[in-house]
Design a protein around this motif. Structure first.
Motif, PDB file in Angstrom:
ATOM      1  N   PHE A   4      10.623  -5.578  -5.653  1.00 39.12           N
ATOM      2  CA  PHE A   4       9.814  -4.658  -4.868  1.00 39.12           C
ATOM      3  C   PHE A   4       9.134  -3.656  -5.786  1.00 39.12           C
ATOM      4  O   PHE A   4       9.632  -3.341  -6.856  1.00 39.12           O
ATOM      5  N   ALA A   5       8.050  -3.157  -5.314  1.00 36.17           N
ATOM      6  CA  ALA A   5       7.337  -2.136  -6.082  1.00 36.17           C
ATOM      7  C   ALA A   5       8.230  -0.940  -6.361  1.00 36.17           C
ATOM      8  O   ALA A   5       8.159  -0.329  -7.399  1.00 36.17           O
ATOM      9  N   PHE A   6       9.116  -0.644  -5.417  1.00 41.11           N
ATOM     10  CA  PHE A   6       9.911   0.570  -5.576  1.00 41.11           C
ATOM     11  C   PHE A   6      11.012   0.417  -6.611  1.00 41.11           C
ATOM     12  O   PHE A   6      11.761   1.338  -6.874  1.00 41.11           O
ATOM     13  N   LEU A 145       7.408   4.458   1.069  1.00 46.96           N
ATOM     14  CA  LEU A 145       8.823   4.241   0.752  1.00 46.96           C
ATOM     15  C   LEU A 145       9.724   4.943   1.760  1.00 46.96           C
ATOM     16  O   LEU A 145      10.735   4.389   2.207  1.00 46.96           O
ATOM     17  N   PHE A 146       9.352   6.178   2.089  1.00 44.79           N
ATOM     18  CA  PHE A 146      10.161   6.927   3.058  1.00 44.79           C
ATOM     19  C   PHE A 146      10.259   6.157   4.368  1.00 44.79           C
ATOM     20  O   PHE A 146      11.317   6.073   4.976  1.00 44.79           O
ATOM     21  N   LEU A 149      12.033   2.394   3.701  1.00 44.43           N
ATOM     22  CA  LEU A 149      13.446   2.401   3.330  1.00 44.43           C
ATOM     23  C   LEU A 149      14.292   3.296   4.227  1.00 44.43           C
ATOM     24  O   LEU A 149      15.468   3.020   4.453  1.00 44.43           O
ATOM     25  N   GLY A 150      13.698   4.398   4.693  1.00 48.49           N
ATOM     26  CA  GLY A 150      14.505   5.365   5.421  1.00 48.49           C
ATOM     27  C   GLY A 150      14.151   5.503   6.886  1.00 48.49           C
ATOM     28  O   GLY A 150      14.832   6.211   7.623  1.00 48.49           O
ATOM     29  N   GLY A 151      13.071   4.836   7.313  1.00 45.67           N
ATOM     30  CA  GLY A 151      12.634   4.988   8.692  1.00 45.67           C
ATOM     31  C   GLY A 151      12.087   6.373   8.983  1.00 45.67           C
ATOM     32  O   GLY A 151      12.022   6.808  10.126  1.00 45.67           O
ATOM     33  N   VAL A 152      11.690   7.074   7.927  1.00 43.19           N
ATOM     34  CA  VAL A 152      11.205   8.453   8.069  1.00 43.19           C
ATOM     35  C   VAL A 152       9.684   8.463   8.052  1.00 43.19           C
ATOM     36  O   VAL A 152       9.067   7.858   7.173  1.00 43.19           O
ATOM     37  N   ASP A 153       9.074   9.144   9.020  1.00 45.34           N
ATOM     38  CA  ASP A 153       7.627   9.300   9.004  1.00 45.34           C
ATOM     39  C   ASP A 153       7.272  10.398   8.022  1.00 45.34           C
ATOM     40  O   ASP A 153       7.722  11.537   8.160  1.00 45.34           O
TER      41      ASP A 153
END
Lengths: 496, 178
Positions: A4-6, A145-146, A149-153
């Protein structure tokens, strides 16, 4: 293994996309990990070519997609009539509700799950002060990414400010729209002042990934490395190379966790950081965080350079300059038996893992995803934000950072810690909700949570919320609403 | 005018600060090798604040000459601060002070704190405050009715430190390079 890019988001130096670093790349290949002897010269060149190709492709794709995240409705819209609920006149009542009780914003709007990715662009990746406009693509990537990976908007928000005070002021003024603020790519030591003051002034979690994320990931890896080599933190002697944002926080967290301060030695580009150094007066004025560490650490009054500091040390944590050879094999040999070497500079570690191993290192970690034991802040920040948002925590004290690191270490241990597996890889993301739940539970225990739930409930919530974005992205790709990669002959159905 | 002379019974303050890991005493000529680098460090720090305080290339020799003269001068006061415990005989701080006459104002005798420097490791636990108070007691003993202190205008840390001890700006000292 899916890449993955991350894999490349740990930022302790320039990242892979930084073209000038490509030329500095030494004759050694990524594929050379287990080989003690250097590979032929052309491998380095081919790796440089690969990096250049990656950079060129990133620019082409940026131009094709023109941004990485967009606003998508999360409510049904069957006809324009529905807008009388989502907008006027219906929405006025929702507004009134929040006017009566501002905390209701977390129930009635997306605030509970939305953060700002805020930067002044003063230290972007390893590129330096590129300014807010040039910081935008990086903030967009972080926002992606947020979410993924984290389900964060997350809202990318580079702002045009020049002083720490103006950045603080900006953060205070935008806070009503957000459930948390992620500070990104801010120069040190400005970043310390900004984070400290915002953590004190804002009733929502504020995080600076280059300080806390990197320190927490390092701590998690170190906890397992100590376990693996049969050490206890309280009797370990550790050298930290580099006195930037990440290492200063790592030192603080280590002390908090039980590392003897006098058993820590910090080395910067002037050599060992000790209380009698000539530049200490200036440091007190310009970087009181580093000054404090200088006074607290280095018992026994070691002086000199890195080689002096490393003699008999158990651990070297390097987060300095991406130049292999910064740590020499003979210095690793001078360390205590079975030493621990973390060479975290990106894209080039301070010493190549094979060289460190050949010099006796029992375990080696780097910032790169193509070697074993990647210390990656992408293992931390999605989980921390998932956890503090779900618990609606008021802040992120060091206890929470440590809780995240310890849970990440523990999750690795359940699979078995080896010298090749100190930390989960990005393919073991089933650990993420566990870390998020540990964070949320820690917030409850500290009395700073505004949502109370059991650890199991937090875990279930985190698991659901963290799984959704990948499903969403996959559905959008399958439906063709997200274009396949334009430069790939066969569109991939499944990005995994 | 009410002169605030200490009551006869009040002796010189205890030379050891409660809690502060230092103690202070009048400097001797034999302290010079330890005192000079401390004064030089302070001057170099002052240069950080303002290019108008650019340190001379012969700063070491100057520090030695000035300190040597001041130690002997009854109008001057040089104090050496030592550590405690294992650092008992180590000079870790210095104060330069003097008595000046004020021809037009009252009180007539002014104690001036010219330089004060403590090595960073010994700065906390009220050590700086102890050193200032100790110096003030000496100056008072020599007749000073007012005490002043000089430091670079840009040094906000010093400004806050002295404000906490009851000092406030009295005259301003402006400069222009010619």
């Amino acid at each position: 293994m899916g890449r993955f890019a991350f894999d490349q988001t740990v930022k302790m130096g320039p990242v892979v996309l930084d073209p000038p670093m490509v030329e500095a790349r030494p004759p050694r290949s990524r594929k050379s990990v287990p080989l003690p002897s250097p590979p032929p010269e052309e491998t380095a060149e081919s790796e440089a070519d690969q990096t250049a190709a990656l950079s060129a492709r990133a620019v082409r794709l940026a131009e094709y997609y023109r941004g990485k995240v967009e606003t998508v409705a999360k409510v049904p819209v069957r006809s324009l009539r529905d807008f009388s609920l989502w907008y006027t006149p219906g929405i006025a009542a929702v507004s009134q509700e929040i006017r009566r009780d501002p905390a209701r914003a977390f129930d009635l709007t997306g605030r509970w799950n939305t953060i700002a990715v805020l930067t002044d662009g003063s230290r972007v990746l390893g590129l330096g002060n590129v300014g807010p406009q040039a910081a935008l693509p990086v903030m967009e990537g972080k926002a992606l990414l947020f979410k993924y990976l984290g389900g964060v908007d997350a809202v990318p928000l580079p702002v045009d400010v020049s002083t720490p005070e103006a950045l603080i002021e900006t953060a205070l003024r935008i806070a009503p729209a957000f459930g948390g603020i992620n500070l990104e790519d801010i120069a040190s030591p400005k970043c310390f002042q900004v984070l400290e003051e915002l953590q004190r002034k804002l009733p929502i979690p504020v995080w600076h990934d280059d300080q806390l994320g990197t320190a927490a990931a390092t701590l998690a890896g170190l906890v397992n490395a100590l376990e693996l080599t049969g050490r206890t933190l309280s009797s370990t002697r550790t050298v930290l190379l580099g006195a930037g944002a990440a290492n200063l926080v790592t030192a603080r967290l280590l002390i908090r966790l039980g590392h003897e301060p006098h058993q820590l030695t910090v080395v910067d580009h002037h050599g060992v950081l000790h209380a009698e150094r000539e530049d200490l007066d200036e440091m007190q004025l310009r970087n009181r965080w580093k000054y404090r560490i200088a006074l607290e650490t280095n018992g026994g009054g070691r002086k000199g350079n890195l080689s002096d500091a490393m003699a008999d040390a158990d651990v070297i944590l390097a987060a300095s300059t991406p130049v292999p050879g910064t740590i020499r094999p003979e210095w690793v040999r001078s360390m205590a038996p079975h030493p621990i070497v973390f060479a975290l500079a990106n894209p080039l570690p301070e010493i190549w893992p094979a060289d460190a191993r050949a010099a006796g290192a029992a375990v080696v970690a780097t910032g790169r995803g193509d070697f074993p034991n990647q210390v990656n802040n992408s293992l931390i920040f999605p989980c921390v934000f998932r956890g503090v948002l779900d618990a609606r925590a008021r802040s992120i004290p060091d206890e929470i950072v440590i809780a995240a690191a310890q849970e990440l270490a523990r999750c690795t241990a359940t699979r078995g810690i080896t010298d090749q597996h100190l930390l989960p890889t990005m393919d073991e993301r089933e650990v993420f909700p566990h870390v998020a739940a540990a964070v949320a539970e820690s917030a409850v225990r500290l009395g700073i949570a505004r949502v109370r739930a059991t650890r199991e409930e937090f875990y279930e919530r985190a698991r659901t919320l963290m799984a959704r974005p990948a499903a969403l992205t996959e559905a959008l790709q399958r439906s063709g609403l997200v274009d396949p990669m334009p430069d790939e002959p066969v569109p991939r159905r499944n990005p995994r | 005018m009410k002169r605030s002379t200490p009551p006869a019974s009040e002796s010189r303050p205890d030379s050891r600060a409660p809690g502060a890991p230092i103690h202070a005493r009048p400097a001797l000529e034999s302290d010079l090798p330890a005192l000079i680098p401390l004064i030089v460090r302070l001057k170099r720090l002052n240069e950080e604040f303002d290019p108008m305080l650019k340190v001379r290339p012969d700063v070491e020799a100057q520090a030695e000459a000035v300190l040597r003269a001041e130690i002997k001068n009854p109008k001057c006061l040089v104090i050496a601060a030592e550590g405690t415990g294992p650092d008992k005989d180590k000079v870790i701080g210095v104060v330069r002070a003097a008595i000046r006459e004020r021809p037009f104002y009252m009180p007539e005798a002014e104690g001036v704190i010219l330089d004060i420097y403590l090595l960073p490791l010994y700065r906390r636990h009220g050590a700086g405050q102890y050193l200032v108070e100790h110096t003030i007691a000496h100056l008072k003993e020599r007749g000073a009715g007012i005490v002043t202190v000089e430091f670079p205008a840009q040094n906000e840390i010093a400004g806050r430190f002295y404000a906490k001890l009851g000092f406030r700006p009295i005259t301003a000292h402006h400069a222009r390079i010619l």
